[in-house]
Design an enzyme around this catalytic site. Structure first.
Site, mmCIF file in Angstrom:
data_model
loop_
_atom_site.group_PDB
_atom_site.id
_atom_site.type_symbol
_atom_site.label_atom_id
_atom_site.label_comp_id
_atom_site.label_asym_id
_atom_site.label_seq_id
_atom_site.Cartn_x
_atom_site.Cartn_y
_atom_site.Cartn_z
ATOM 1 N N LYS A 181 5.058 1.362 -0.522
ATOM 2 C CA LYS A 181 4.677 0.327 0.440
ATOM 3 C C LYS A 181 3.163 0.255 0.539
ATOM 4 O O LYS A 181 2.522 1.170 1.061
ATOM 5 C CB LYS A 181 5.246 0.629 1.830
ATOM 6 C CG LYS A 181 5.097 -0.567 2.772
ATOM 7 C CD LYS A 181 5.302 -0.214 4.223
ATOM 8 C CE LYS A 181 4.049 0.264 4.885
ATOM 9 N NZ LYS A 181 2.944 -0.711 4.925
ATOM 10 N N GLY A 234 -3.541 7.659 4.804
ATOM 11 C CA GLY A 234 -3.826 6.801 5.954
ATOM 12 C C GLY A 234 -4.412 7.626 7.077
ATOM 13 O O GLY A 234 -4.973 8.709 6.843
ATOM 14 N N SER A 235 -4.262 7.132 8.287
ATOM 15 C CA SER A 235 -4.932 7.780 9.417
ATOM 16 C C SER A 235 -4.181 9.043 9.855
ATOM 17 O O SER A 235 -2.975 9.179 9.622
ATOM 18 C CB SER A 235 -5.035 6.800 10.578
ATOM 19 O OG SER A 235 -3.737 6.416 10.972
ATOM 20 N N THR A 236 -4.892 9.908 10.524
ATOM 21 C CA THR A 236 -4.297 11.156 10.993
ATOM 22 C C THR A 236 -3.189 10.872 12.007
ATOM 23 O O THR A 236 -2.135 11.515 11.984
ATOM 24 C CB THR A 236 -5.405 12.048 11.603
ATOM 25 O OG1 THR A 236 -6.353 12.327 10.558
ATOM 26 C CG2 THR A 236 -4.861 13.360 12.128
ATOM 27 N N GLY A 239 -0.187 9.861 10.168
ATOM 28 C CA GLY A 239 0.313 11.041 9.455
ATOM 29 C C GLY A 239 1.224 11.876 10.342
ATOM 30 O O GLY A 239 2.281 12.340 9.914
ATOM 31 N N GLU A 256 -2.710 12.620 2.995
ATOM 32 C CA GLU A 256 -4.156 12.446 2.766
ATOM 33 C C GLU A 256 -4.670 11.635 3.941
ATOM 34 O O GLU A 256 -4.446 10.429 4.011
ATOM 35 C CB GLU A 256 -4.410 11.677 1.458
ATOM 36 C CG GLU A 256 -3.788 12.299 0.226
ATOM 37 C CD GLU A 256 -4.437 13.601 -0.187
ATOM 38 O OE1 GLU A 256 -5.485 13.961 0.389
ATOM 39 O OE2 GLU A 256 -3.878 14.281 -1.050
ATOM 40 N N CYS A 290 -12.178 7.562 3.186
ATOM 41 C CA CYS A 290 -11.866 8.799 3.917
ATOM 42 C C CYS A 290 -12.882 9.871 3.610
ATOM 43 O O CYS A 290 -13.176 10.720 4.442
ATOM 44 C CB CYS A 290 -10.477 9.275 3.543
ATOM 45 S SG CYS A 290 -10.279 9.384 1.764
HETATM 46 P P1 NAD Z 1 -2.908 3.607 8.724
HETATM 47 O O1 NAD Z 1 -2.472 4.986 9.002
HETATM 48 O O2 NAD Z 1 -2.953 2.649 9.834
HETATM 49 O O3 NAD Z 1 -1.963 2.929 7.627
HETATM 50 C C1 NAD Z 1 -1.758 3.486 6.359
HETATM 51 C C2 NAD Z 1 -0.415 3.021 5.858
HETATM 52 O O4 NAD Z 1 0.587 3.547 6.712
HETATM 53 C C3 NAD Z 1 -0.211 1.510 5.827
HETATM 54 O O5 NAD Z 1 0.554 1.165 4.698
HETATM 55 C C4 NAD Z 1 0.593 1.274 7.093
HETATM 56 O O6 NAD Z 1 1.399 0.123 7.029
HETATM 57 C C5 NAD Z 1 1.446 2.515 7.139
HETATM 58 N N1 NAD Z 1 1.953 2.875 8.465
HETATM 59 C C6 NAD Z 1 1.423 2.576 9.674
HETATM 60 N N2 NAD Z 1 2.210 3.078 10.658
HETATM 61 C C7 NAD Z 1 3.247 3.702 10.041
HETATM 62 C C8 NAD Z 1 4.372 4.430 10.514
HETATM 63 N N3 NAD Z 1 4.621 4.605 11.820
HETATM 64 N N4 NAD Z 1 5.221 4.941 9.606
HETATM 65 C C9 NAD Z 1 4.994 4.810 8.297
HETATM 66 N N5 NAD Z 1 3.954 4.120 7.791
HETATM 67 C C10 NAD Z 1 3.076 3.584 8.659
HETATM 68 O O7 NAD Z 1 -4.290 3.772 7.996
HETATM 69 P P2 NAD Z 1 -5.230 2.613 7.480
HETATM 70 O O8 NAD Z 1 -5.945 2.068 8.675
HETATM 71 O O9 NAD Z 1 -4.491 1.695 6.589
HETATM 72 O O10 NAD Z 1 -6.237 3.450 6.554
HETATM 73 C C11 NAD Z 1 -7.364 4.025 7.046
HETATM 74 C C12 NAD Z 1 -7.146 5.515 7.218
HETATM 75 O O11 NAD Z 1 -6.744 6.098 5.997
HETATM 76 C C13 NAD Z 1 -8.414 6.239 7.600
HETATM 77 O O12 NAD Z 1 -8.155 7.157 8.631
HETATM 78 C C14 NAD Z 1 -8.791 6.977 6.334
HETATM 79 O O13 NAD Z 1 -9.555 8.115 6.528
HETATM 80 C C15 NAD Z 1 -7.471 7.281 5.755
HETATM 81 N N6 NAD Z 1 -7.604 7.526 4.314
HETATM 82 C C16 NAD Z 1 -7.426 8.804 3.851
HETATM 83 C C17 NAD Z 1 -7.578 9.077 2.506
HETATM 84 C C18 NAD Z 1 -7.411 10.463 1.944
HETATM 85 O O14 NAD Z 1 -7.166 10.592 0.754
HETATM 86 N N7 NAD Z 1 -7.514 11.507 2.744
HETATM 87 C C19 NAD Z 1 -7.902 8.051 1.637
HETATM 88 C C20 NAD Z 1 -8.084 6.772 2.150
HETATM 89 C C21 NAD Z 1 -7.912 6.527 3.505
#
Ligand code: NAD
Length: 496
Positions: A181, A234-236, A239, A256, A290
């Protein structure tokens, strides 16, 4: 719609079991260009029912895919890498229009790194060896690495194309099938990858792409009882939700997450190199990384001289249309995110921080419609929110230190532990810091280097598990230990 006369139409449907289809409920999501707000297309909004169909398709495809010779899986990944390379111009435009990345970065980084990643894991497919363990006399014990099964992958919006390859490459090389996704904000390049996979002959159902919102489609992937692993970037905060949702079937989780990368410049550093490196660390991709070097730690003795050059460089960065080859910084990827980044300027000021440059939307007609934020440099204290929380924009917090111990304490003083950089000519100090920094990755006299062969991931609230390299292959497989009695004389355990 196509993005120009020479490009293929933008794909907007779900890919399930080799068919491009609408979602069961028929609802859609508008995908907009963050530079001018135009709607590029409407993609299907997958719901629980669509994810379930995608998992069914991935399960059906699994036996044949995992039984395929590893080199044949690898060959398909290599063909995919070639197809992506041939599609560079189109993919780069698509990514630039969907995310706001400057096209020069898409051409020089996003697409080539995606190609490199698929090529690396194409070559890796038949390199993952098992082992033979020296055990008791008379027994042969060997360990095989088996695919997990159906893997769920959830991708964020900041590097959608690259992160699609980071997850698909090792998962497929290892013999898993996937339900992936992309972010609802930036799904287009992942859909294009799906088309190219079909072109090069990936079997139906090996990769299924569900576009949809996180709290519906994403949530279903995280909780699905027949998905064996979920790989999330994605975000912590999200996660944590994924870990909770995964508990039902105890699926393996790889996270991640966010970061607050310290980039430390010592008094003996090559200042010109460090200024350039610090700018790349935070301003590349509008700071939406990130691993961004979002905390710049400067030794007191060089702080003013460093800042003079750094501020001048920041002010000279060319903001503009992502499709213009001269543009060095595009808009942020969404309006919501632009507002969030700008809110941190107020937060910084409220706590006594000093905005040295930037902190606003740039002025001028060219910036009226895009979600731009000026390159922003703020001086603050280590306990300020802008020194602790991830801003995820072109926003760097400058902190100063007087001793190595103070630098280390500040660097390690957040909940995160993803990337960290340091600039020094003292080799002993460099390695001492590499050892003591609380981080998954350390860059010495460089910043934000990544390669498909080198493990990528964090510690602390930056998550767990590693992408890339052999580490990634281990993440996408499980060890199976097989015992063979080759010559053992076993005394009866129950003597009768
Ligand atoms: P996000 O957590 O909002 O979304 C990431 C993904 O998760 C999207 O596809 C979103 O639709 C999905 N998602 C949202 N809520 C969900 C849920 N309840 N269940 C399952 N999936 C869900 O993050 P974002 O705003 O898209 O990305 C930015 C964040 O990602 C920042 O915090 C950044 O640091 C982090 N990031 C980390 C890395 C790494 O490798 N450590 C790399 C890139 C980005």
């Amino acid at each position: 719609m196509a993005i120009d006369d020479h490009s293929p139409p933008i794909q907007s449907k779900l890919l399930i079991g080799g068919r491009w289809c609408d979602g069961v409920e028929g609802t859609t999501i508008a995908v907009t260009n963050p530079y001018d707000g135009t709607v590029l297309t409407h993609v299907a909004a997958a719901t629980t029912a669509d994810v379930d169909l995608a998992v069914d398709a991935a399960e059906r495809a699994l036996p044949a895919w995992r039984a395929l010779a590893a080199h044949d899986r690898g060959r398909l990944l290599l063909k995919l890498a070639d197809a992506i390379e041939a599609d560079t111009a189109n993919l780069a435009r698509l990514e630039a229009m969907d995310t706001g990345h400057p096209i020069r970065d898409c051409l020089s980084l996003d697409v080539p790194r995606t190609v490199l990643c698929f090529r690396y894991f194409g070559g890796m497919a038949d390199k993952l060896e098992g082992s033979v363990v020296p055990v008791d006399a008379g027994f042969l014990n060997y360990v095989e690495r088996e695919p997990i099964g159906v893997v769920g992958a959830i991708v964020p919006w900041n590097f959608p194309l690259m992160f699609t390859s980071w997850k698909m490459g090792p998962a497929l090389a290892a013999g898993n099938t996937i339900v992936i996704k992309p972010s609802e904000i930036t799904p287009l390049s992942t859909l294009r990858i799906g088309e190219l996979m079909q072109q090069v002959g990936f079997p139906d159902g090996v990769v299924n792409i569900v576009t949809g919102y996180g709290n519906t489609a994403g949530q279903r992937i995280a909780e699905h009882p027949r998905i064996g692993k979920v790989a999330f970037t994605g975000s912590t905060a999200t996660g944590r939700r994924i870990v909770e949702a995964s508990a039902g079937n105890l699926k393996k989780v790889q996270l991640e997450l966010g970061g607050k990368g310290p980039n430390i410049v010592f008094a003996d550093a090559n200042i010109a190199a460090a200024v350039g490196g610090a700018a790349f660390a935070i301003f590349h991709n509008q700071g939406q990384a990130c691993i961004a070097g979002s905390r710049l730690l400067l030794h007191e003795s060089i702080a003013d001289a460093f800042l003079e050059k750094f501020v001048a460089l920041a002010r000279s960065i060319r903001l503009g249309d992502p499709l213009d080859l001269d543009t060095e910084m595009g808009p942020l990827t969404s309006q919501l995110h632009q507002e969030r980044v700008l809110s941190f300027v107020d937060i910084a000021r409220e706590q006594g921080g000093e905005v040295v440059t930037g902190g606003r939307r740039p002025e001028g007609a060219a910036f009226d419609t895009g979600y731009f934020v000026e390159p922003t440099i703020v001086r603050a204290k280590p306990d300020h929110r802008v020194a602790q929380e991830e801003v995820f924009g072109p926003f760097v917090t400058v902190l100063t230190f007087n001793s190595d111990e103070e630098a280390l304490a500040i660097a390690n003083g957040t909940q995160y532990g993803l990337g960290a950089g340091l600039w020094t000519q003292d080799i002993t100090r460099a390695h001492r810091f590499a050892k003591r920094l609380h981080a998954g990755m350390v860059w010495i006299n460089c910043y934000k280097r990544v390669h498909p062969g080198s493990p990528f991931g964090g510690v602390g609230q930056s998550g767990y598990g590693r992408e890339m390299g052999f580490e990634a292959m281990r993440e996408y497989t499980v060890a199976k230990s097989v015992w063979v009695n080759v010559d053992a004389q076993l005394p009866p355990f129950y003597k009768r």
